[in-house]
Design a protein around this motif. Sequence first.
Motif, PDB file in Angstrom:
ATOM      1  N   MET A   1      52.688   9.365  92.602  1.00  0.00           N
ATOM      2  CA  MET A   1      52.783   8.557  93.801  1.00  0.00           C
ATOM      3  C   MET A   1      54.212   8.059  93.949  1.00  0.00           C
ATOM      4  SD  MET A   1      50.560   5.329  95.145  1.00  0.00           S
ATOM      5  CE  MET A   1      49.381   6.423  95.877  1.00  0.00           C
ATOM      6  N   SER A   2      54.689   7.989  95.169  1.00  0.00           N
ATOM      7  CA  SER A   2      56.039   7.490  95.413  1.00  0.00           C
ATOM      8  C   SER A   2      55.981   6.030  95.851  1.00  0.00           C
ATOM      9  CB  SER A   2      56.740   8.336  96.471  1.00  0.00           C
ATOM     10  OG  SER A   2      56.122   8.165  97.721  1.00  0.00           O
ATOM     11  N   TYR A   3      57.044   5.329  95.501  1.00  0.00           N
ATOM     12  CA  TYR A   3      57.147   3.912  95.817  1.00  0.00           C
ATOM     13  C   TYR A   3      58.493   3.638  96.459  1.00  0.00           C
ATOM     14  CZ  TYR A   3      53.201   3.578  92.677  1.00  0.00           C
ATOM     15  OH  TYR A   3      51.982   3.747  92.088  1.00  0.00           O
ATOM     16  N   THR A   4      58.513   2.634  97.296  1.00  0.00           N
ATOM     17  CA  THR A   4      59.744   2.154  97.902  1.00  0.00           C
ATOM     18  C   THR A   4      59.998   0.762  97.347  1.00  0.00           C
ATOM     19  OG1 THR A   4      59.274   3.372  99.930  1.00  0.00           O
ATOM     20  CG2 THR A   4      60.881   1.591 100.082  1.00  0.00           C
ATOM     21  N   ILE A   5      61.234   0.527  96.940  1.00  0.00           N
ATOM     22  CA  ILE A   5      61.611  -0.794  96.442  1.00  0.00           C
ATOM     23  C   ILE A   5      62.629  -1.368  97.423  1.00  0.00           C
ATOM     24  CG2 ILE A   5      62.706  -2.098  94.584  1.00  0.00           C
ATOM     25  CD1 ILE A   5      61.667   0.077  92.660  1.00  0.00           C
ATOM     26  N   ARG A   6      62.352  -2.589  97.849  1.00  0.00           N
ATOM     27  CA  ARG A   6      63.245  -3.220  98.818  1.00  0.00           C
ATOM     28  C   ARG A   6      63.490  -4.668  98.424  1.00  0.00           C
ATOM     29  NH1 ARG A   6      60.577  -6.739 102.124  1.00  0.00           N
ATOM     30  NH2 ARG A   6      58.323  -6.526 102.324  1.00  0.00           N
ATOM     31  N   PRO A   7      64.635  -5.208  98.875  1.00  0.00           N
ATOM     32  CA  PRO A   7      64.879  -6.637  98.637  1.00  0.00           C
ATOM     33  C   PRO A   7      63.906  -7.479  99.455  1.00  0.00           C
ATOM     34  CG  PRO A   7      66.852  -5.550  99.522  1.00  0.00           C
ATOM     35  CD  PRO A   7      65.744  -4.560  99.542  1.00  0.00           C
ATOM     36  N   ALA A   8      63.536  -8.611  98.907  1.00  0.00           N
ATOM     37  CA  ALA A   8      62.653  -9.547  99.604  1.00  0.00           C
ATOM     38  C   ALA A   8      63.475 -10.715 100.117  1.00  0.00           C
ATOM     39  CB  ALA A   8      61.568 -10.057  98.662  1.00  0.00           C
ATOM     40  N   GLY A   9      63.025 -11.280 101.229  1.00  0.00           N
ATOM     41  CA  GLY A   9      63.666 -12.457 101.808  1.00  0.00           C
ATOM     42  C   GLY A   9      62.632 -13.523 102.106  1.00  0.00           C
ATOM     43  N   PRO A  10      63.067 -14.659 102.647  1.00  0.00           N
ATOM     44  CA  PRO A  10      62.154 -15.776 102.909  1.00  0.00           C
ATOM     45  C   PRO A  10      60.930 -15.404 103.747  1.00  0.00           C
ATOM     46  CG  PRO A  10      64.409 -16.516 103.104  1.00  0.00           C
ATOM     47  CD  PRO A  10      64.466 -15.018 102.927  1.00  0.00           C
ATOM     48  N   ASP A  11      61.062 -14.448 104.660  1.00  0.00           N
ATOM     49  CA  ASP A  11      59.910 -14.040 105.480  1.00  0.00           C
ATOM     50  C   ASP A  11      58.834 -13.326 104.666  1.00  0.00           C
ATOM     51  OD1 ASP A  11      61.099 -15.150 107.694  1.00  0.00           O
ATOM     52  OD2 ASP A  11      61.852 -13.238 108.479  1.00  0.00           O
ATOM     53  N   ASP A  12      59.189 -12.892 103.448  1.00  0.00           N
ATOM     54  CA  ASP A  12      58.221 -12.216 102.576  1.00  0.00           C
ATOM     55  C   ASP A  12      57.410 -13.193 101.727  1.00  0.00           C
ATOM     56  OD1 ASP A  12      58.709  -9.359 103.069  1.00  0.00           O
ATOM     57  OD2 ASP A  12      60.711  -9.782 102.259  1.00  0.00           O
ATOM     58  N   ALA A  13      57.640 -14.487 101.898  1.00  0.00           N
ATOM     59  CA  ALA A  13      56.958 -15.486 101.059  1.00  0.00           C
ATOM     60  C   ALA A  13      55.432 -15.365 101.105  1.00  0.00           C
ATOM     61  CB  ALA A  13      57.406 -16.894 101.423  1.00  0.00           C
ATOM     62  N   PRO A  14      54.793 -15.198 102.275  1.00  0.00           N
ATOM     63  CA  PRO A  14      53.328 -15.061 102.266  1.00  0.00           C
ATOM     64  C   PRO A  14      52.853 -13.815 101.498  1.00  0.00           C
ATOM     65  CG  PRO A  14      54.084 -15.657 104.455  1.00  0.00           C
ATOM     66  CD  PRO A  14      55.317 -15.313 103.653  1.00  0.00           C
ATOM     67  N   LEU A  15      53.549 -12.708 101.680  1.00  0.00           N
ATOM     68  CA  LEU A  15      53.205 -11.476 100.957  1.00  0.00           C
ATOM     69  C   LEU A  15      53.380 -11.670  99.458  1.00  0.00           C
ATOM     70  CD1 LEU A  15      52.675  -8.387 100.723  1.00  0.00           C
ATOM     71  CD2 LEU A  15      55.145  -8.096 101.061  1.00  0.00           C
ATOM     72  N   LEU A  16      54.517 -12.238  99.057  1.00  0.00           N
ATOM     73  CA  LEU A  16      54.765 -12.449  97.632  1.00  0.00           C
ATOM     74  C   LEU A  16      53.800 -13.466  97.031  1.00  0.00           C
ATOM     75  CD1 LEU A  16      58.628 -12.266  97.396  1.00  0.00           C
ATOM     76  CD2 LEU A  16      56.987 -10.929  96.077  1.00  0.00           C
ATOM     77  N   SER A  17      53.397 -14.459  97.792  1.00  0.00           N
ATOM     78  CA  SER A  17      52.429 -15.432  97.302  1.00  0.00           C
ATOM     79  C   SER A  17      51.125 -14.731  96.928  1.00  0.00           C
ATOM     80  CB  SER A  17      52.180 -16.509  98.351  1.00  0.00           C
ATOM     81  OG  SER A  17      51.191 -17.404  97.906  1.00  0.00           O
ATOM     82  N   ARG A  18      50.632 -13.888  97.816  1.00  0.00           N
ATOM     83  CA  ARG A  18      49.395 -13.144  97.528  1.00  0.00           C
ATOM     84  C   ARG A  18      49.578 -12.206  96.339  1.00  0.00           C
ATOM     85  NH1 ARG A  18      49.597 -12.853 102.975  1.00  0.00           N
ATOM     86  NH2 ARG A  18      50.320 -10.686 102.963  1.00  0.00           N
ATOM     87  N   LEU A  19      50.659 -11.437  96.364  1.00  0.00           N
ATOM     88  CA  LEU A  19      50.909 -10.459  95.303  1.00  0.00           C
ATOM     89  C   LEU A  19      51.087 -11.138  93.948  1.00  0.00           C
ATOM     90  CD1 LEU A  19      51.440  -7.504  94.507  1.00  0.00           C
ATOM     91  CD2 LEU A  19      53.862  -7.900  95.079  1.00  0.00           C
ATOM     92  N   ALA A  20      51.852 -12.219  93.912  1.00  0.00           N
ATOM     93  CA  ALA A  20      52.096 -12.925  92.649  1.00  0.00           C
ATOM     94  C   ALA A  20      50.804 -13.514  92.092  1.00  0.00           C
ATOM     95  CB  ALA A  20      53.142 -14.012  92.855  1.00  0.00           C
ATOM     96  N   ARG A  21      50.002 -14.125  92.947  1.00  0.00           N
ATOM     97  CA  ARG A  21      48.723 -14.685  92.502  1.00  0.00           C
ATOM     98  C   ARG A  21      47.815 -13.577  91.953  1.00  0.00           C
ATOM     99  NH1 ARG A  21      47.211 -19.827  94.825  1.00  0.00           N
ATOM    100  NH2 ARG A  21      48.905 -20.670  96.056  1.00  0.00           N
ATOM    101  N   GLU A  22      47.741 -12.476  92.686  1.00  0.00           N
ATOM    102  CA  GLU A  22      46.844 -11.383  92.277  1.00  0.00           C
ATOM    103  C   GLU A  22      47.309 -10.722  90.986  1.00  0.00           C
ATOM    104  OE1 GLU A  22      46.690  -8.901  95.760  1.00  0.00           O
ATOM    105  OE2 GLU A  22      45.603 -10.435  96.910  1.00  0.00           O
ATOM    106  N   THR A  23      48.605 -10.449  90.853  1.00  0.00           N
ATOM    107  CA  THR A  23      49.064  -9.758  89.648  1.00  0.00           C
ATOM    108  C   THR A  23      49.048 -10.672  88.431  1.00  0.00           C
ATOM    109  OG1 THR A  23      51.376 -10.163  90.289  1.00  0.00           O
ATOM    110  CG2 THR A  23      50.431  -8.004  90.854  1.00  0.00           C
ATOM    111  N   PHE A  24      49.355 -11.959  88.610  1.00  0.00           N
ATOM    112  CA  PHE A  24      49.264 -12.875  87.473  1.00  0.00           C
ATOM    113  C   PHE A  24      47.817 -12.977  87.005  1.00  0.00           C
ATOM    114  CE2 PHE A  24      48.829 -16.775  85.127  1.00  0.00           C
ATOM    115  CZ  PHE A  24      49.972 -16.807  84.342  1.00  0.00           C
ATOM    116  N   THR A  25      46.910 -13.125  87.946  1.00  0.00           N
ATOM    117  CA  THR A  25      45.485 -13.238  87.603  1.00  0.00           C
ATOM    118  C   THR A  25      44.979 -11.953  86.961  1.00  0.00           C
ATOM    119  OG1 THR A  25      45.160 -14.836  89.387  1.00  0.00           O
ATOM    120  CG2 THR A  25      43.192 -13.732  88.529  1.00  0.00           C
ATOM    121  N   GLU A  26      45.382 -10.831  87.501  1.00  0.00           N
ATOM    122  CA  GLU A  26      44.968  -9.539  86.943  1.00  0.00           C
ATOM    123  C   GLU A  26      45.463  -9.376  85.504  1.00  0.00           C
ATOM    124  OE1 GLU A  26      44.886  -5.438  89.195  1.00  0.00           O
ATOM    125  OE2 GLU A  26      46.890  -5.749  88.365  1.00  0.00           O
ATOM    126  N   THR A  27      46.675  -9.861  85.239  1.00  0.00           N
ATOM    127  CA  THR A  27      47.288  -9.696  83.929  1.00  0.00           C
ATOM    128  C   THR A  27      46.839 -10.755  82.935  1.00  0.00           C
ATOM    129  OG1 THR A  27      49.238  -8.765  85.028  1.00  0.00           O
ATOM    130  CG2 THR A  27      49.512  -9.445  82.741  1.00  0.00           C
TER     131      THR A  27
END
Length: 171
Positions: A1-27
């Motif tokens: 599978m291919s992935y794209t990596i991009r810089p995050a900015g303040p507008d990504d806060a809602p996305l990162l909030s969900r992702l961070a909560r989910e990955t921390f909980t998963e781990t």
Amino acid sequence: MSYTIRPAGPDDAPLLSRLARETFTETFGHLYPAEDLNAFLDGSYAVEILRRQLAAPRQQWLIAEDAAGQAVGYAQAGPCALPHDAVSDAHGELKRIYIRRTAQGTGLGRELMDRSLAWIDETFDGPVWIGVWSENIKAQRLYERYGFAKAGAYEFAVGSVRDHEFILMRS
């Protein structure tokens, strides 16, 4: 599978909030009582907290997305804030790197690590630091391959639970 990596900015806060909560909980979610886990997630990954961190100077956040545009991982780097006598504001730290289980083993973690470390090396002077849970042997082995060695230890609080963490340093 291919992935794209991009810089995050303040507008990504809602996305990162969900992702961070989910990955921390998963781990690590299985390690903590629900009340402690939820309080930690609220205090660490609230949208406004992340928005401020994303806008702060000398911070780099990267988001990894799969071919469908779904966020599957992220990394955060910035000034070192680990509790060690040798730490200086001039030193960089890889603060967080999390990948969803579905994307682990694909090389994505190494790519996030490589990009984060390159940015730290360009942005900061002196050694690079990482904090890692003492029982996360897989991560410790990865960091060792990147030249990190144990430099100390501290307690990381998740509610009433105190995790024994190692402080690693690469000169």
